[in-house]
Design a protein around this motif. Structure first.
Motif, PDB file in Angstrom:
ATOM      1  N   PRO A   5      -5.334  55.555   0.914  1.00  0.00           N
ATOM      2  CA  PRO A   5      -5.806  54.652   0.323  1.00  0.00           C
ATOM      3  C   PRO A   5      -6.696  55.097  -0.929  1.00  0.00           C
ATOM      4  CG  PRO A   5      -6.101  54.407   2.601  1.00  0.00           C
ATOM      5  CD  PRO A   5      -5.567  55.737   2.529  1.00  0.00           C
ATOM      6  N   ALA A   6      -7.415  56.195  -0.832  1.00  0.00           N
ATOM      7  CA  ALA A   6      -8.030  56.547  -1.881  1.00  0.00           C
ATOM      8  C   ALA A   6      -7.173  57.115  -3.095  1.00  0.00           C
ATOM      9  CB  ALA A   6      -8.858  57.883  -1.517  1.00  0.00           C
ATOM     10  N   THR A   7      -6.055  57.694  -2.873  1.00  0.00           N
ATOM     11  CA  THR A   7      -5.117  57.896  -4.089  1.00  0.00           C
ATOM     12  C   THR A   7      -4.417  56.588  -4.497  1.00  0.00           C
ATOM     13  OG1 THR A   7      -4.456  59.758  -2.678  1.00  0.00           O
ATOM     14  CG2 THR A   7      -2.687  58.808  -4.483  1.00  0.00           C
ATOM     15  N   GLN A   8      -4.427  55.465  -3.861  1.00  0.00           N
ATOM     16  CA  GLN A   8      -3.750  54.296  -4.443  1.00  0.00           C
ATOM     17  C   GLN A   8      -5.063  53.540  -5.085  1.00  0.00           C
ATOM     18  OE1 GLN A   8      -3.003  52.001  -0.686  1.00  0.00           O
ATOM     19  NE2 GLN A   8      -0.916  52.910  -0.668  1.00  0.00           N
ATOM     20  N   ILE A   9      -6.205  53.716  -4.735  1.00  0.00           N
ATOM     21  CA  ILE A   9      -7.361  53.257  -5.533  1.00  0.00           C
ATOM     22  C   ILE A   9      -7.448  54.122  -6.706  1.00  0.00           C
ATOM     23  CG2 ILE A   9      -9.836  53.389  -5.582  1.00  0.00           C
ATOM     24  CD1 ILE A   9      -9.990  52.407  -2.558  1.00  0.00           C
ATOM     25  N   TRP A 209     -14.237  41.873 -31.042  1.00  0.00           N
ATOM     26  CA  TRP A 209     -15.591  41.592 -29.822  1.00  0.00           C
ATOM     27  C   TRP A 209     -14.705  41.602 -28.516  1.00  0.00           C
ATOM     28  CZ3 TRP A 209     -20.170  42.921 -30.183  1.00  0.00           C
ATOM     29  CH2 TRP A 209     -21.096  42.972 -31.520  1.00  0.00           C
ATOM     30  N   GLY A 210     -13.630  40.870 -28.388  1.00  0.00           N
ATOM     31  CA  GLY A 210     -12.981  40.743 -27.219  1.00  0.00           C
ATOM     32  C   GLY A 210     -12.406  42.140 -26.651  1.00  0.00           C
ATOM     33  N   ALA A 211     -11.932  42.888 -27.806  1.00  0.00           N
ATOM     34  CA  ALA A 211     -11.269  44.086 -27.316  1.00  0.00           C
ATOM     35  C   ALA A 211     -12.640  45.137 -27.140  1.00  0.00           C
ATOM     36  CB  ALA A 211     -10.607  45.011 -28.612  1.00  0.00           C
ATOM     37  N   ILE A 212     -13.699  45.108 -27.463  1.00  0.00           N
ATOM     38  CA  ILE A 212     -14.967  46.014 -26.998  1.00  0.00           C
ATOM     39  C   ILE A 212     -15.227  45.338 -25.646  1.00  0.00           C
ATOM     40  CG2 ILE A 212     -17.312  46.148 -27.485  1.00  0.00           C
ATOM     41  CD1 ILE A 212     -16.697  46.296 -30.688  1.00  0.00           C
ATOM     42  N   ILE A 213     -15.368  44.356 -25.416  1.00  0.00           N
ATOM     43  CA  ILE A 213     -15.863  44.004 -24.146  1.00  0.00           C
ATOM     44  C   ILE A 213     -14.654  44.162 -23.033  1.00  0.00           C
ATOM     45  CG2 ILE A 213     -16.309  41.794 -22.532  1.00  0.00           C
ATOM     46  CD1 ILE A 213     -17.344  40.351 -24.855  1.00  0.00           C
ATOM     47  N   ALA A 214     -13.320  43.998 -23.160  1.00  0.00           N
ATOM     48  CA  ALA A 214     -12.219  44.266 -22.459  1.00  0.00           C
ATOM     49  C   ALA A 214     -12.460  45.986 -22.172  1.00  0.00           C
ATOM     50  CB  ALA A 214     -11.125  43.853 -22.858  1.00  0.00           C
ATOM     51  N   LEU A 215     -12.729  46.860 -23.116  1.00  0.00           N
ATOM     52  CA  LEU A 215     -12.714  48.265 -23.124  1.00  0.00           C
ATOM     53  C   LEU A 215     -13.794  48.702 -21.968  1.00  0.00           C
ATOM     54  CD1 LEU A 215     -12.288  49.671 -26.421  1.00  0.00           C
ATOM     55  CD2 LEU A 215     -10.945  50.305 -24.557  1.00  0.00           C
ATOM     56  N   GLY A 216     -15.185  48.019 -22.217  1.00  0.00           N
ATOM     57  CA  GLY A 216     -16.261  48.053 -21.399  1.00  0.00           C
ATOM     58  C   GLY A 216     -16.110  47.807 -19.667  1.00  0.00           C
ATOM     59  N   VAL A 217     -15.395  46.689 -19.609  1.00  0.00           N
ATOM     60  CA  VAL A 217     -14.967  46.072 -18.417  1.00  0.00           C
ATOM     61  C   VAL A 217     -14.015  47.049 -17.745  1.00  0.00           C
ATOM     62  CG1 VAL A 217     -14.326  44.309 -16.764  1.00  0.00           C
ATOM     63  CG2 VAL A 217     -15.976  43.856 -18.847  1.00  0.00           C
ATOM     64  N   GLY A 218     -13.103  47.241 -18.217  1.00  0.00           N
ATOM     65  CA  GLY A 218     -11.816  47.905 -17.693  1.00  0.00           C
ATOM     66  C   GLY A 218     -11.707  49.380 -17.754  1.00  0.00           C
ATOM     67  N   PRO A 219     -10.886  49.672 -18.919  1.00  0.00           N
ATOM     68  CA  PRO A 219     -10.764  51.343 -19.261  1.00  0.00           C
ATOM     69  C   PRO A 219     -11.873  52.038 -19.503  1.00  0.00           C
ATOM     70  CG  PRO A 219      -9.184  50.019 -20.620  1.00  0.00           C
ATOM     71  CD  PRO A 219     -10.307  48.939 -19.735  1.00  0.00           C
ATOM     72  N   VAL A 220     -13.323  51.547 -19.685  1.00  0.00           N
ATOM     73  CA  VAL A 220     -14.244  52.388 -19.850  1.00  0.00           C
ATOM     74  C   VAL A 220     -15.219  51.919 -18.647  1.00  0.00           C
ATOM     75  CG1 VAL A 220     -16.033  53.300 -21.528  1.00  0.00           C
ATOM     76  CG2 VAL A 220     -13.757  52.597 -22.325  1.00  0.00           C
ATOM     77  N   GLY A 221     -15.099  51.132 -17.735  1.00  0.00           N
ATOM     78  CA  GLY A 221     -15.858  50.495 -16.777  1.00  0.00           C
ATOM     79  C   GLY A 221     -15.219  50.947 -15.413  1.00  0.00           C
ATOM     80  N   LEU A 222     -14.546  50.032 -15.013  1.00  0.00           N
ATOM     81  CA  LEU A 222     -14.034  49.848 -13.651  1.00  0.00           C
ATOM     82  C   LEU A 222     -13.152  51.246 -13.328  1.00  0.00           C
ATOM     83  CD1 LEU A 222     -13.289  48.868 -10.677  1.00  0.00           C
ATOM     84  CD2 LEU A 222     -11.541  47.559 -11.671  1.00  0.00           C
ATOM     85  N   ALA A 223     -12.294  51.641 -14.396  1.00  0.00           N
ATOM     86  CA  ALA A 223     -11.597  52.842 -14.272  1.00  0.00           C
ATOM     87  C   ALA A 223     -12.178  54.036 -13.682  1.00  0.00           C
ATOM     88  CB  ALA A 223     -10.418  53.093 -15.490  1.00  0.00           C
ATOM     89  N   PHE A 224     -13.429  54.303 -14.486  1.00  0.00           N
ATOM     90  CA  PHE A 224     -13.988  55.764 -13.718  1.00  0.00           C
ATOM     91  C   PHE A 224     -14.465  55.564 -12.451  1.00  0.00           C
ATOM     92  CE2 PHE A 224     -14.168  55.550 -18.513  1.00  0.00           C
ATOM     93  CZ  PHE A 224     -13.594  56.526 -18.855  1.00  0.00           C
ATOM     94  N   TYR A 225     -14.914  54.312 -11.762  1.00  0.00           N
ATOM     95  CA  TYR A 225     -15.205  54.253 -10.640  1.00  0.00           C
ATOM     96  C   TYR A 225     -14.275  54.559  -9.688  1.00  0.00           C
ATOM     97  CZ  TYR A 225     -19.543  52.222 -12.821  1.00  0.00           C
ATOM     98  OH  TYR A 225     -20.519  52.463 -13.530  1.00  0.00           O
ATOM     99  N   VAL A 226     -13.171  53.974  -9.948  1.00  0.00           N
ATOM    100  CA  VAL A 226     -11.918  53.938  -9.087  1.00  0.00           C
ATOM    101  C   VAL A 226     -11.343  55.301  -9.032  1.00  0.00           C
ATOM    102  CG1 VAL A 226     -11.414  51.617  -8.830  1.00  0.00           C
ATOM    103  CG2 VAL A 226     -10.269  52.952 -10.464  1.00  0.00           C
ATOM    104  N   TRP A 227     -11.327  55.950 -10.499  1.00  0.00           N
ATOM    105  CA  TRP A 227     -10.878  57.579 -10.431  1.00  0.00           C
ATOM    106  C   TRP A 227     -11.691  58.407  -9.952  1.00  0.00           C
ATOM    107  CZ3 TRP A 227      -6.676  59.545 -12.008  1.00  0.00           C
ATOM    108  CH2 TRP A 227      -6.524  60.980 -12.339  1.00  0.00           C
ATOM    109  N   ASP A 228     -12.975  58.064  -9.806  1.00  0.00           N
ATOM    110  CA  ASP A 228     -13.695  59.168  -9.083  1.00  0.00           C
ATOM    111  C   ASP A 228     -13.481  59.328  -7.442  1.00  0.00           C
ATOM    112  OD1 ASP A 228     -16.616  60.768  -9.224  1.00  0.00           O
ATOM    113  OD2 ASP A 228     -16.775  59.370  -7.496  1.00  0.00           O
ATOM    114  N   ILE A 229     -13.179  58.055  -6.964  1.00  0.00           N
ATOM    115  CA  ILE A 229     -12.857  57.725  -5.485  1.00  0.00           C
ATOM    116  C   ILE A 229     -11.518  58.566  -5.237  1.00  0.00           C
ATOM    117  CG2 ILE A 229     -12.110  56.128  -3.622  1.00  0.00           C
ATOM    118  CD1 ILE A 229     -13.987  54.342  -4.925  1.00  0.00           C
ATOM    119  N   GLY A 230     -10.599  58.322  -6.209  1.00  0.00           N
ATOM    120  CA  GLY A 230      -9.376  59.103  -6.274  1.00  0.00           C
ATOM    121  C   GLY A 230      -9.423  60.689  -6.087  1.00  0.00           C
TER     122      GLY A 230
END
Length: 294
Positions: A5-9, A209-230
């Protein structure tokens, strides 16, 4: 949490990072330090909200400051190099060179306790770097002397992220909540660098502006938390190899958006890089299954 599961996350991060090049291009003409500051402020704030909701804020006080320094150096260094590379070199070429980091994770993991480096790791590395050379010399828009600095920054970007990911494995007892502080400190450093070195330029369109917000939420946001778990709890070698889906997906996204051309050279480079990583991972599996390592 078990390894699977950690790898999948962790692989969720790969899917999010496949959008990084496209979204970053969409934020132009915002300067890189300013962009980094905004995106990490968004990502860090999301992390703090998540941590507070899960009762994790109290854990943050018990983490050594050296851990925060390490994480901030990794995130700030990687993104500054990545954003700068995309502005100094064609997006597809710079993106694929930066995506040498999955192979480097496989190679660097051989330096971890109990791991061994097989000759196929070296062969795989040569093949993947050959793919990167093809990008620089013949791929996409072709070699551009004025983009050489961007290619170099993309390579440094790969080295930075691979080092951060592998060393994070040694910090398995550090909670993922710490990533929120990494993000906020990175935002603070980026703000200082922006004020000292850049002229403030805000997005001129709603799309920007939409690209900046999307970056902050996804590739520069959630991604680092799930990568840390993995990387801490999952199969780091498998994550490294699986991460090579990102440059392929990223290139397809750029082609679909009309930013990159679907040339045969670009496709061949992507295949070489992917094959090299797969060969290195196969060697890793062979070493793990050998009687000497049991």
């Amino acid at each position: 949490m078990t390894r699977t599961p950690a790898t999948q996350i962790g692989f969720i991060a790969v899917l999010l990072w496949s959008l990084l090049a496209l979204l970053t291009v969409g934020t132009a003409p915002v300067p890189p330090f300013q962009l980094t500051a905004i995106c990490f402020a968004i990502g860090g704030t999301i992390g703090l909200i998540w941590s507070a909701a899960s009762g994790g804020l109290t854990r943050l006080h018990r983490i050594n400051w050296r851990v925060y320094a390490f994480g901030t150096a990794g995130l700030f260094g990687y993104h500054f190099l990545y954003f700068s590379a995309l502005r100094l070199a064609p997006a597809a070429e710079a993106g694929l060179i930066a995506y040498l980091w999955p192979l480097l994770i496989v190679l660097f993991s051989g330096l971890l306790p109990g791991e061994h480096l097989h000759r196929n790791h070296i062969i795989g590395g040569v093949i993947s770097f050959a793919g990167a050379a093809l990008i620089v010399l013949k791929g996409g828009a072709g070699f551009q002397a004025e983009a050489f600095t961007g290619y170099g920054l993309a390579l440094l970007c790969a080295l930075t992220w691979a080092g951060y990911s592998v060393l994070s494995r040694r910090l398995g007892d550090i909670p993922t909540d710490s990533v929120a502080i990494f993000c906020l400190l990175t935002a603070a450093l980026s703000t200082l660098a922006h004020l000292a070195l850049e002229t403030t330029i805000w997005p001129t369109t709603t799309l920007g502006w939409g690209a900046i917000i999307a970056l902050g939420v996804g590739p520069v946001g959630l991604a680092f938390y799930v990568w840390d778990i993995g990387v801490k709890q999952g199969n780091i070698q498998l994550l490294g190899v699986a991460s090579y889906a990102a440059p392929l997906l990223s290139t397809l996204v750029l082609v679909g958006a009309g930013i990159a051309k679907p040339t045969w050279a670009l496709l061949l480079a992507a295949l070489l890089i992917t094959f090299g990583a797969a060969l290195a991972a196969r060697a890793k599996a062979a070493v793990s299954d050998s009687p000497a390592t049991r």
